[in-house]
Design an enzyme around this catalytic site. Structure first.
Site, PDB file in Angstrom:
ATOM      1  N   ASP A  54       0.808  -1.228   0.000  1.00  9.40           N
ATOM      2  CA  ASP A  54       0.000   0.000   0.000  1.00  9.40           C
ATOM      3  C   ASP A  54       0.843   1.281   0.000  1.00  9.40           C
ATOM      4  O   ASP A  54       0.297   2.380   0.123  1.00  9.40           O
ATOM      5  CB  ASP A  54      -0.919   0.009   1.227  1.00  9.40           C
ATOM      6  CG  ASP A  54      -1.976  -1.085   1.130  1.00  9.40           C
ATOM      7  OD1 ASP A  54      -2.342  -1.454  -0.005  1.00  9.40           O
ATOM      8  OD2 ASP A  54      -2.409  -1.573   2.181  1.00  9.40           O
ATOM      9  N   HIS A 257      29.045   6.881  -9.842  1.00 11.75           N
ATOM     10  CA  HIS A 257      27.640   6.927  -9.403  1.00 11.75           C
ATOM     11  C   HIS A 257      27.432   6.230  -8.061  1.00 11.75           C
ATOM     12  O   HIS A 257      26.371   5.699  -7.779  1.00 11.75           O
ATOM     13  CB  HIS A 257      26.717   6.319 -10.463  1.00 11.75           C
ATOM     14  CG  HIS A 257      26.542   7.233 -11.646  1.00 11.75           C
ATOM     15  ND1 HIS A 257      26.005   6.830 -12.835  1.00 11.75           N
ATOM     16  CD2 HIS A 257      26.825   8.537 -11.805  1.00 11.75           C
ATOM     17  CE1 HIS A 257      25.976   7.847 -13.687  1.00 11.75           C
ATOM     18  NE2 HIS A 257      26.476   8.901 -13.084  1.00 11.75           N
ATOM     19  N   ASP A 274      28.424  14.736  -3.629  1.00 11.76           N
ATOM     20  CA  ASP A 274      27.701  15.318  -4.765  1.00 11.76           C
ATOM     21  C   ASP A 274      26.228  15.297  -4.363  1.00 11.76           C
ATOM     22  O   ASP A 274      25.596  14.243  -4.381  1.00 11.76           O
ATOM     23  CB  ASP A 274      27.951  14.486  -6.023  1.00 11.76           C
ATOM     24  CG  ASP A 274      27.287  15.082  -7.261  1.00 11.76           C
ATOM     25  OD1 ASP A 274      26.415  15.969  -7.107  1.00 11.76           O
ATOM     26  OD2 ASP A 274      27.637  14.657  -8.382  1.00 11.76           O
ATOM     27  N   ASP A 285      22.890  21.391  -7.891  1.00 15.25           N
ATOM     28  CA  ASP A 285      23.778  20.239  -8.114  1.00 15.25           C
ATOM     29  C   ASP A 285      25.199  20.667  -7.761  1.00 15.25           C
ATOM     30  O   ASP A 285      25.837  21.385  -8.540  1.00 15.25           O
ATOM     31  CB  ASP A 285      23.651  19.822  -9.592  1.00 15.25           C
ATOM     32  CG  ASP A 285      24.431  18.564  -9.922  1.00 15.25           C
ATOM     33  OD1 ASP A 285      24.996  17.946  -8.996  1.00 15.25           O
ATOM     34  OD2 ASP A 285      24.479  18.208 -11.119  1.00 15.25           O
ATOM     35  N   HIS A 364      34.455  11.729 -17.554  1.00 19.72           N
ATOM     36  CA  HIS A 364      33.108  12.261 -17.798  1.00 19.72           C
ATOM     37  C   HIS A 364      33.198  13.672 -18.368  1.00 19.72           C
ATOM     38  O   HIS A 364      34.279  14.248 -18.477  1.00 19.72           O
ATOM     39  CB  HIS A 364      32.250  12.210 -16.526  1.00 19.72           C
ATOM     40  CG  HIS A 364      32.767  13.015 -15.363  1.00 19.72           C
ATOM     41  ND1 HIS A 364      32.687  14.382 -15.308  1.00 19.72           N
ATOM     42  CD2 HIS A 364      33.363  12.616 -14.201  1.00 19.72           C
ATOM     43  CE1 HIS A 364      33.195  14.801 -14.154  1.00 19.72           C
ATOM     44  NE2 HIS A 364      33.625  13.752 -13.470  1.00 19.72           N
ATOM     45  N   HIS A 368      26.410  19.888 -17.633  1.00 17.40           N
ATOM     46  CA  HIS A 368      25.120  19.596 -18.261  1.00 17.40           C
ATOM     47  C   HIS A 368      24.192  20.759 -17.935  1.00 17.40           C
ATOM     48  O   HIS A 368      24.430  21.519 -16.998  1.00 17.40           O
ATOM     49  CB  HIS A 368      24.546  18.278 -17.725  1.00 17.40           C
ATOM     50  CG  HIS A 368      24.560  18.171 -16.217  1.00 17.40           C
ATOM     51  ND1 HIS A 368      23.580  18.711 -15.425  1.00 17.40           N
ATOM     52  CD2 HIS A 368      25.469  17.626 -15.359  1.00 17.40           C
ATOM     53  CE1 HIS A 368      23.870  18.482 -14.143  1.00 17.40           C
ATOM     54  NE2 HIS A 368      25.022  17.840 -14.073  1.00 17.40           N
ATOM     55  N   HIS A 375      19.692  16.782 -14.963  1.00 14.62           N
ATOM     56  CA  HIS A 375      20.277  16.839 -16.312  1.00 14.62           C
ATOM     57  C   HIS A 375      19.151  17.409 -17.163  1.00 14.62           C
ATOM     58  O   HIS A 375      18.272  16.681 -17.630  1.00 14.62           O
ATOM     59  CB  HIS A 375      20.710  15.450 -16.788  1.00 14.62           C
ATOM     60  CG  HIS A 375      21.892  14.923 -16.025  1.00 14.62           C
ATOM     61  ND1 HIS A 375      22.479  13.716 -16.275  1.00 14.62           N
ATOM     62  CD2 HIS A 375      22.615  15.466 -15.007  1.00 14.62           C
ATOM     63  CE1 HIS A 375      23.505  13.529 -15.445  1.00 14.62           C
ATOM     64  NE2 HIS A 375      23.601  14.566 -14.663  1.00 14.62           N
ATOM     65  N   GLU A 398      31.830  20.896 -13.610  1.00 14.31           N
ATOM     66  CA  GLU A 398      32.171  19.850 -12.658  1.00 14.31           C
ATOM     67  C   GLU A 398      33.326  18.950 -13.097  1.00 14.31           C
ATOM     68  O   GLU A 398      33.149  17.748 -13.283  1.00 14.31           O
ATOM     69  CB  GLU A 398      30.935  18.997 -12.364  1.00 14.31           C
ATOM     70  CG  GLU A 398      30.172  18.488 -13.580  1.00 14.31           C
ATOM     71  CD  GLU A 398      28.986  17.596 -13.169  1.00 14.31           C
ATOM     72  OE1 GLU A 398      29.212  16.616 -12.449  1.00 14.31           O
ATOM     73  OE2 GLU A 398      27.851  17.900 -13.568  1.00 14.31           O
ATOM     74  N   TYR A 402      40.027  11.063 -10.932  1.00 12.37           N
ATOM     75  CA  TYR A 402      39.727   9.804 -10.231  1.00 12.37           C
ATOM     76  C   TYR A 402      40.872   8.831 -10.497  1.00 12.37           C
ATOM     77  O   TYR A 402      41.047   8.370 -11.622  1.00 12.37           O
ATOM     78  CB  TYR A 402      38.394   9.222 -10.734  1.00 12.37           C
ATOM     79  CG  TYR A 402      37.302  10.283 -10.808  1.00 12.37           C
ATOM     80  CD1 TYR A 402      36.505  10.575  -9.700  1.00 12.37           C
ATOM     81  CD2 TYR A 402      37.116  11.049 -11.977  1.00 12.37           C
ATOM     82  CE1 TYR A 402      35.537  11.576  -9.756  1.00 12.37           C
ATOM     83  CE2 TYR A 402      36.163  12.043 -12.042  1.00 12.37           C
ATOM     84  CZ  TYR A 402      35.372  12.305 -10.936  1.00 12.37           C
ATOM     85  OH  TYR A 402      34.431  13.297 -11.003  1.00 12.37           O
ATOM     86  N   ARG A 419      36.001  15.676  -7.198  1.00 12.20           N
ATOM     87  CA  ARG A 419      35.188  16.433  -8.156  1.00 12.20           C
ATOM     88  C   ARG A 419      34.798  17.731  -7.479  1.00 12.20           C
ATOM     89  O   ARG A 419      34.577  17.756  -6.255  1.00 12.20           O
ATOM     90  CB  ARG A 419      33.949  15.656  -8.597  1.00 12.20           C
ATOM     91  CG  ARG A 419      33.060  16.404  -9.581  1.00 12.20           C
ATOM     92  CD  ARG A 419      32.063  15.514 -10.339  1.00 12.20           C
ATOM     93  NE  ARG A 419      31.078  14.869  -9.496  1.00 12.20           N
ATOM     94  CZ  ARG A 419      31.125  13.602  -9.119  1.00 12.20           C
ATOM     95  NH1 ARG A 419      32.133  12.831  -9.511  1.00 12.20           N
ATOM     96  NH2 ARG A 419      30.187  13.089  -8.341  1.00 12.20           N
ATOM     97  N   GLU A 421      32.056  20.816  -8.224  1.00 13.51           N
ATOM     98  CA  GLU A 421      30.928  21.133  -9.112  1.00 13.51           C
ATOM     99  C   GLU A 421      30.157  22.350  -8.610  1.00 13.51           C
ATOM    100  O   GLU A 421      29.762  22.411  -7.446  1.00 13.51           O
ATOM    101  CB  GLU A 421      29.971  19.931  -9.175  1.00 13.51           C
ATOM    102  CG  GLU A 421      28.712  20.202  -9.983  1.00 13.51           C
ATOM    103  CD  GLU A 421      27.820  18.975 -10.156  1.00 13.51           C
ATOM    104  OE1 GLU A 421      27.851  18.094  -9.272  1.00 13.51           O
ATOM    105  OE2 GLU A 421      27.109  18.921 -11.172  1.00 13.51           O
TER     106      GLU A 421
HETATM  107  N1  GLY Z   1      24.694  14.757  -9.619  1.00 18.11           N
HETATM  108  C1  GLY Z   1      24.594  14.419 -10.970  1.00 18.11           C
HETATM  109  C2  GLY Z   1      25.588  15.132 -11.748  1.00 18.11           C
HETATM  110  O1  GLY Z   1      26.460  15.767 -11.205  1.00 18.11           O
HETATM  111  O2  GLY Z   1      25.540  15.144 -12.945  1.00 18.11           O
HETATM  112 MN    MN Z   2      26.095  17.584 -12.265  1.00 19.32          MN
HETATM  113 MN    MN Z   3      26.399  16.503  -9.221  1.00 22.01          MN
END
Ligand code: GLY
Ligand code: MN
Ligand code: MN
Length: 451
Positions: A54, A257, A274, A285, A364, A368, A375, A398, A402, A419, A421
């Protein structure tokens, strides 16, 4: 909080609800109607999704639907009729005393029509009956075909409904157009109301990162740091995180991730966070990386300063007229040279860029679009070319680094994952960093964590 009084009606008692400004949403509907020129747009929001037995997942409205309505209830559809007499029609759940006792207040069509500045509002149950008539003699239907199989099937039903009327002299739409195409272009340029909401989200998230830095010390677990972030988000008025928070210590920071789990933050390791909140539908973000014990070691500092320099280079390339990929290219160039200088890569800068050897440590992209979706909507290329940045766009910046443990890597660099960002608004003369309040320099982080 300003309240709006909704008087009693035959089927509902009076109620006071938070005041709401429908004008930005109405303006976006007018803009979309203009871009459509003709035809009928059908834009549904989502429904409740069962989690188990439920219990439901927390409901989150569809971003396109919300962008045009501000309406946050599940099970509703916006219909826009373009042409000489443009109309906005909302279909939503009816008032229902029993359901409202269990699930809470519902607007119902009458209150919704006035509050959300619609031309008409109807019970959702009338949708299948009314849509063939609304589509009759219109040249096109604007719809997110392929997004949801159940809605695709209903669209086919409505179209067949109109086709069934052809002997009465009406014509069925000859085209189904993707309503996301004009909407994505609109969503890419944030209006004043959107920017004000995004600034609120940014301020709360900056506070959450500072709180996490103050809280962190050797011995705490990742999920405890996550709890500090969530506390700050909700205390600040955010409805939820904008995405699953990444709280990653030690080698976990090299898993892009990774989600906050139970690892213990150890003396001498870094912690990468993050995390960003969502306020009234809009995401922030932010990533920050800092030492668990409050002091960067030599190699950690070298890598951190390198990522920071890459981010500065990307920011410097964020301005109107610069194209989408320039910040990424600028960050990659700094990182690649840095990897050579640190002895992590061999060869010349041109060679490392050409062979993409840098991607072993930076795999990466540098950002974005950011908005209702973390995103966010919007193409990155126009006619095959990276699109130029224009004022009102919001993007993340960002870069990261790594370094997984490997035999050919100096052990002092093993498991360093960093990272940094921030969220950038493109302005008339450059950019504004919406998330500058989150501590970032080595000196600021170390001094905050000493206190
Ligand atoms: N937190 C997702 C990104 O940084 O793209
Ligand atoms: Mn991001
Ligand atoms: Mn992020």
């Amino acid at each position: 909080m300003k309240l709006e009084h909704i008087p009693a009606t035959a089927d509902a008692p009076a109620v006071d609800i938070p005041a709401f400004d429908a004008s930005p949403f109405a303006a976006r509907r007018q803009a979309l109607l203009q871009r459509m020129g003709s035809g009928v747009a059908v834009i549904p929001t989502g429904g409740e999704v069962l989690r188990n037995r439920d219990a439901h997942f927390p409901f989150r409205f569809d971003s396109y639907f919300y962008y045009l309505t501000g309406f946050t209830e599940p099970d509703a559809v916006l219909v826009l009729v373009a042409g000489e007499q443009p109309r906005s029609i909302l279909f939503c759940l009816p008032k229902d005393e029993t359901r409202e006792i269990w699930d809470g207040y519902r607007y119902g069509p009458d209150v919704a029509r006035a509050r959300f500045a619609m031309d008409e509002a109807h019970d959702l149950g009338a949708l299948d009956e009314m849509l063939p008539g609304l589509m009759a003699d219109r040249d096109a239907v604007w719809f997110s075909l392929g997004h949801d199989a159940a809605w695709d099937a209903r669209l086919n039903g409505w179209l067949n409904g109109v086709r069934g009327l052809v002997r009465t002299g009406v014509a069925a739409p000859g085209a189904v157009r993707d309503v996301r195409v004009p909407l994505d272009e609109m969503r890419l340029i944030k209006d004043a109301a959107e920017l004000s909401t995004m600034r609120r989200a940014a301020v709360i998230s900056c506070g959450a990162h500072a709180r996490a830095m103050r809280f962190t010390r050797p011995g705490v677990r990742e999920f405890q740091v996550e709890a500090e972030l969530l506390h700050e988000f909700r205390m600040g008025g955010a409805q939820s995180p904008a995405y699953g928070s990444i709280v990653a210590t030690g080698a976990n920071a090299c898993v892009l991730h990774y989600r906050a789990d139970s690892a213990v933050c150890r003396d001498g390791d870094l912690l990468l966070i993050d995390a960003g909140c969502e306020v009234d539908g809009y995401a922030s973000d932010i990533t920050r990386t800092f030492p668990v014990n409050g002091r960067f070691s030599g190699p950690q500092r070298d890598c951190y300063e390198l990522v920071l320099a890459a981010q500065a280079a990307a920011f410097a390339a964020t301005a109107p007229g610069r194209h989408w990929n320039e910040p990424h290219d600028a960050a990659v160039k700094v990182l690649a040279q840095g990897f050579i200088d640190l002895g992590l890569l061999q060869g010349s800068l041109d060679g490392v860029l050409e062979s993409k050897a840098f991607s072993r440590f930076y795999m990466h992209r540098t950002g974005h679009w950011l908005g209702l979706d973390v995103h966010d909507a919007g193409d990155y290329k126009l006619a095959g070319e990276w699109r130029p940045l224009v004022p009102g766009m919001v993007l993340t910046i960002e870069p990261g680094c790594y370094i997984r443990a490997a035999d050919d890597i100096d052990a002092r660099f093993h498991n360093i994952g960093i990272r940094i960002e921030d969220d950038a608004l493109v302005t008339a003369d450059g950019h504004e960093n919406l998330t500058a309040a989150a501590p970032k320099s080595v000196a600021d982080i170390e001094s905050l964590m000493r206190r």
